[in-house]
Design a protein around this motif. Sequence first.
Motif, PDB file in Angstrom:
ATOM      1  N   ASP A 138      20.435   5.806  12.479  1.00 13.52           N
ATOM      2  CA  ASP A 138      21.737   6.227  11.978  1.00 13.52           C
ATOM      3  C   ASP A 138      21.602   6.562  10.501  1.00 13.52           C
ATOM      4  OD1 ASP A 138      24.714   6.445  11.941  1.00 13.52           O
ATOM      5  OD2 ASP A 138      24.523   4.702  10.626  1.00 13.52           O
ATOM      6  N   GLN A 139      21.889   7.807  10.149  1.00 12.19           N
ATOM      7  CA  GLN A 139      21.616   8.274   8.792  1.00 12.19           C
ATOM      8  C   GLN A 139      22.616   7.757   7.760  1.00 12.19           C
ATOM      9  OE1 GLN A 139      18.722   9.952   7.927  1.00 12.19           O
ATOM     10  NE2 GLN A 139      18.251   9.323  10.020  1.00 12.19           N
ATOM     11  N   GLU A 140      23.713   7.200   8.217  1.00 10.70           N
ATOM     12  CA  GLU A 140      24.697   6.679   7.262  1.00 10.70           C
ATOM     13  C   GLU A 140      24.402   5.239   6.854  1.00 10.70           C
ATOM     14  OE1 GLU A 140      28.626   7.150   8.744  1.00 10.70           O
ATOM     15  OE2 GLU A 140      28.529   9.347   8.834  1.00 10.70           O
ATOM     16  N   THR A 141      23.711   4.490   7.698  1.00 11.60           N
ATOM     17  CA  THR A 141      23.525   3.064   7.417  1.00 11.60           C
ATOM     18  C   THR A 141      22.068   2.644   7.252  1.00 11.60           C
ATOM     19  OG1 THR A 141      23.438   2.502   9.781  1.00 11.60           O
ATOM     20  CG2 THR A 141      25.608   2.493   8.720  1.00 11.60           C
ATOM     21  N   SER A 142      21.133   3.397   7.772  1.00 14.11           N
ATOM     22  CA  SER A 142      19.744   2.939   7.805  1.00 14.11           C
ATOM     23  C   SER A 142      19.053   3.086   6.455  1.00 14.11           C
ATOM     24  CB  SER A 142      18.966   3.702   8.876  1.00 14.11           C
ATOM     25  OG  SER A 142      19.501   3.437  10.157  1.00 14.11           O
ATOM     26  N   ARG A 143      18.205   2.097   6.145  1.00 17.16           N
ATOM     27  CA  ARG A 143      17.464   2.085   4.890  1.00 17.16           C
ATOM     28  C   ARG A 143      16.001   1.735   5.162  1.00 17.16           C
ATOM     29  NH1 ARG A 143      19.728   1.082   0.058  1.00 17.16           N
ATOM     30  NH2 ARG A 143      17.719   1.945  -0.635  1.00 17.16           N
ATOM     31  N   ALA A 144      15.137   2.342   4.377  1.00 17.85           N
ATOM     32  CA  ALA A 144      13.726   1.965   4.323  1.00 17.85           C
ATOM     33  C   ALA A 144      13.436   1.672   2.857  1.00 17.85           C
ATOM     34  CB  ALA A 144      12.831   3.087   4.847  1.00 17.85           C
ATOM     35  N   GLU A 145      13.691   0.442   2.452  1.00 20.27           N
ATOM     36  CA  GLU A 145      13.566   0.066   1.045  1.00 20.27           C
ATOM     37  C   GLU A 145      12.108  -0.278   0.737  1.00 20.27           C
ATOM     38  OE1 GLU A 145      17.385  -2.239  -0.272  1.00 20.27           O
ATOM     39  OE2 GLU A 145      16.987  -2.719   1.833  1.00 20.27           O
ATOM     40  N   ILE A 146      11.503   0.523  -0.123  1.00 16.74           N
ATOM     41  CA  ILE A 146      10.078   0.400  -0.405  1.00 16.74           C
ATOM     42  C   ILE A 146       9.831  -0.759  -1.366  1.00 16.74           C
ATOM     43  CG2 ILE A 146       8.019   1.594  -1.207  1.00 16.74           C
ATOM     44  CD1 ILE A 146       9.351   2.767   1.332  1.00 16.74           C
ATOM     45  N   ILE A 147       9.019  -1.712  -0.925  1.00 14.95           N
ATOM     46  CA  ILE A 147       8.684  -2.879  -1.732  1.00 14.95           C
ATOM     47  C   ILE A 147       7.416  -2.633  -2.539  1.00 14.95           C
ATOM     48  CG2 ILE A 147       8.052  -5.330  -1.637  1.00 14.95           C
ATOM     49  CD1 ILE A 147       9.732  -5.469   0.982  1.00 14.95           C
ATOM     50  N   SER A 148       6.405  -2.064  -1.893  1.00 15.09           N
ATOM     51  CA  SER A 148       5.152  -1.765  -2.600  1.00 15.09           C
ATOM     52  C   SER A 148       4.362  -0.732  -1.832  1.00 15.09           C
ATOM     53  CB  SER A 148       4.307  -3.031  -2.782  1.00 15.09           C
ATOM     54  OG  SER A 148       3.857  -3.515  -1.524  1.00 15.09           O
ATOM     55  N   THR A 149       3.477  -0.042  -2.551  1.00 20.89           N
ATOM     56  CA  THR A 149       2.553   0.917  -1.952  1.00 20.89           C
ATOM     57  C   THR A 149       1.194   0.649  -2.565  1.00 20.89           C
ATOM     58  OG1 THR A 149       4.346   2.542  -1.757  1.00 20.89           O
ATOM     59  CG2 THR A 149       2.091   3.366  -1.526  1.00 20.89           C
ATOM     60  N   THR A 150       0.257   0.138  -1.781  1.00 17.08           N
ATOM     61  CA  THR A 150      -1.001  -0.356  -2.329  1.00 17.08           C
ATOM     62  C   THR A 150      -2.212   0.184  -1.578  1.00 17.08           C
ATOM     63  OG1 THR A 150      -0.898  -2.317  -0.917  1.00 17.08           O
ATOM     64  CG2 THR A 150       0.058  -2.498  -3.110  1.00 17.08           C
ATOM     65  N   VAL A 151      -3.318   0.311  -2.295  1.00 10.22           N
ATOM     66  CA  VAL A 151      -4.589   0.675  -1.697  1.00 10.22           C
ATOM     67  C   VAL A 151      -5.207  -0.589  -1.114  1.00 10.22           C
ATOM     68  CG1 VAL A 151      -6.899   1.592  -2.109  1.00 10.22           C
ATOM     69  CG2 VAL A 151      -4.930   2.579  -3.310  1.00 10.22           C
ATOM     70  N   ASN A 152      -5.632  -0.515   0.141  1.00 12.52           N
ATOM     71  CA  ASN A 152      -6.146  -1.696   0.833  1.00 12.52           C
ATOM     72  C   ASN A 152      -7.464  -1.409   1.518  1.00 12.52           C
ATOM     73  OD1 ASN A 152      -3.919  -3.712   0.580  1.00 12.52           O
ATOM     74  ND2 ASN A 152      -2.783  -2.008   1.483  1.00 12.52           N
ATOM     75  N   ASN A 153      -8.278  -2.452   1.646  1.00 14.65           N
ATOM     76  CA  ASN A 153      -9.522  -2.363   2.395  1.00 14.65           C
ATOM     77  C   ASN A 153      -9.408  -3.270   3.613  1.00 14.65           C
ATOM     78  OD1 ASN A 153     -10.812  -0.635   0.510  1.00 14.65           O
ATOM     79  ND2 ASN A 153     -11.188  -2.397  -0.816  1.00 14.65           N
ATOM     80  N   ILE A 154      -8.618  -2.817   4.589  1.00 19.30           N
ATOM     81  CA  ILE A 154      -8.383  -3.661   5.763  1.00 19.30           C
ATOM     82  C   ILE A 154      -9.394  -3.405   6.868  1.00 19.30           C
ATOM     83  CG2 ILE A 154      -5.920  -3.808   5.273  1.00 19.30           C
ATOM     84  CD1 ILE A 154      -5.440  -1.769   7.467  1.00 19.30           C
ATOM     85  N   ASP A 155     -10.185  -2.348   6.719  1.00 13.93           N
ATOM     86  CA  ASP A 155     -11.172  -2.004   7.731  1.00 13.93           C
ATOM     87  C   ASP A 155     -12.440  -1.563   7.018  1.00 13.93           C
ATOM     88  OD1 ASP A 155     -12.736  -0.968   9.734  1.00 13.93           O
ATOM     89  OD2 ASP A 155     -11.151   0.219  10.667  1.00 13.93           O
ATOM     90  N   ASN A 156     -13.510  -2.352   7.160  1.00  8.72           N
ATOM     91  CA  ASN A 156     -14.753  -2.029   6.471  1.00  8.72           C
ATOM     92  C   ASN A 156     -15.318  -0.684   6.898  1.00  8.72           C
ATOM     93  OD1 ASN A 156     -14.742  -4.438   5.019  1.00  8.72           O
ATOM     94  ND2 ASN A 156     -15.831  -5.552   6.642  1.00  8.72           N
ATOM     95  N   ASN A 157     -14.973  -0.250   8.104  1.00 10.34           N
ATOM     96  CA  ASN A 157     -15.460   1.036   8.588  1.00 10.34           C
ATOM     97  C   ASN A 157     -14.625   2.202   8.090  1.00 10.34           C
ATOM     98  OD1 ASN A 157     -17.543  -0.140  10.164  1.00 10.34           O
ATOM     99  ND2 ASN A 157     -16.038  -0.657  11.740  1.00 10.34           N
TER     100      ASN A 157
END
Length: 252
Positions: A138-157
């Motif tokens: 719903d475009q009137e109520t929905s939010r995607a509030e950004i907390i952080s955007t980080t570079v990660n090494n979650i997969d060694n491959n």
Amino acid sequence: GEVGAFQIKQPTTTTSIAPPRPSDVVVVHQTTPKDDGDGGDLEYRNAITNVLSNFMQEEKANVNNPLDSIDWNAPKIQPAPDLETLAQMLDAELYEKEWFVTGNVNPSYFSDQFKFQDPDVKLNGIEDYARGVYKLFDQETSRAEIISTTVNNIDNNNPNVITVTWRLSGKVNIGPVGLTIKPYICYSDLTVGSDDGLITFQEDRFDIPGWDILASALFPFLSGILTSPPAPPVTPRQPAPKMPASLAKNSK
């Protein structure tokens, strides 16, 4: 448009390790291809989501869709920025546009072979992704509030991953009046191509299991009793994320 040396329309971050993947997310791996209504196909990865998709509200006739003004063939960012710079650019633009729910993406960041998946669905193509979230939320109520955007090494491959942590809230367009979403935290892992610096894959993870999300939507009085409490509100970031200074300076 151009920002400095990058062909990009517009879009702070530190390097960190991604949050652990929730081990309690229950996914019923039933893949069901279905026409998404825009000429593309998507796969529902669990049976309940597949059933609920049949109750998706129809798009309103004679309503202008803001996504129609996006240039889906816009030039890609060139030359490819390093991961830290790209994370800052995404952080700034996502903070402003919240495209995880609005669909108002910047195609310049995404590979033509882009793929998306979360515990519920899989699909191909950034335009299908954008139109899908625009239709779902719903475009009137929905939010995607950004907390952080980080570079990660979650997969060694595959070390080329940027993780966006954000709080989802609002409503989804399911049923005659929609279903209210209990706020929860999402982690979007964006895999970046090592050759061209474009996003090739997005996988979304949630901090609560799927059954909790569904039960809280259908039976909101259970929230905090049999299900987890809502994610706390997000404090607006001060100052708000901005484009990297070197790019902003050249954009004038």
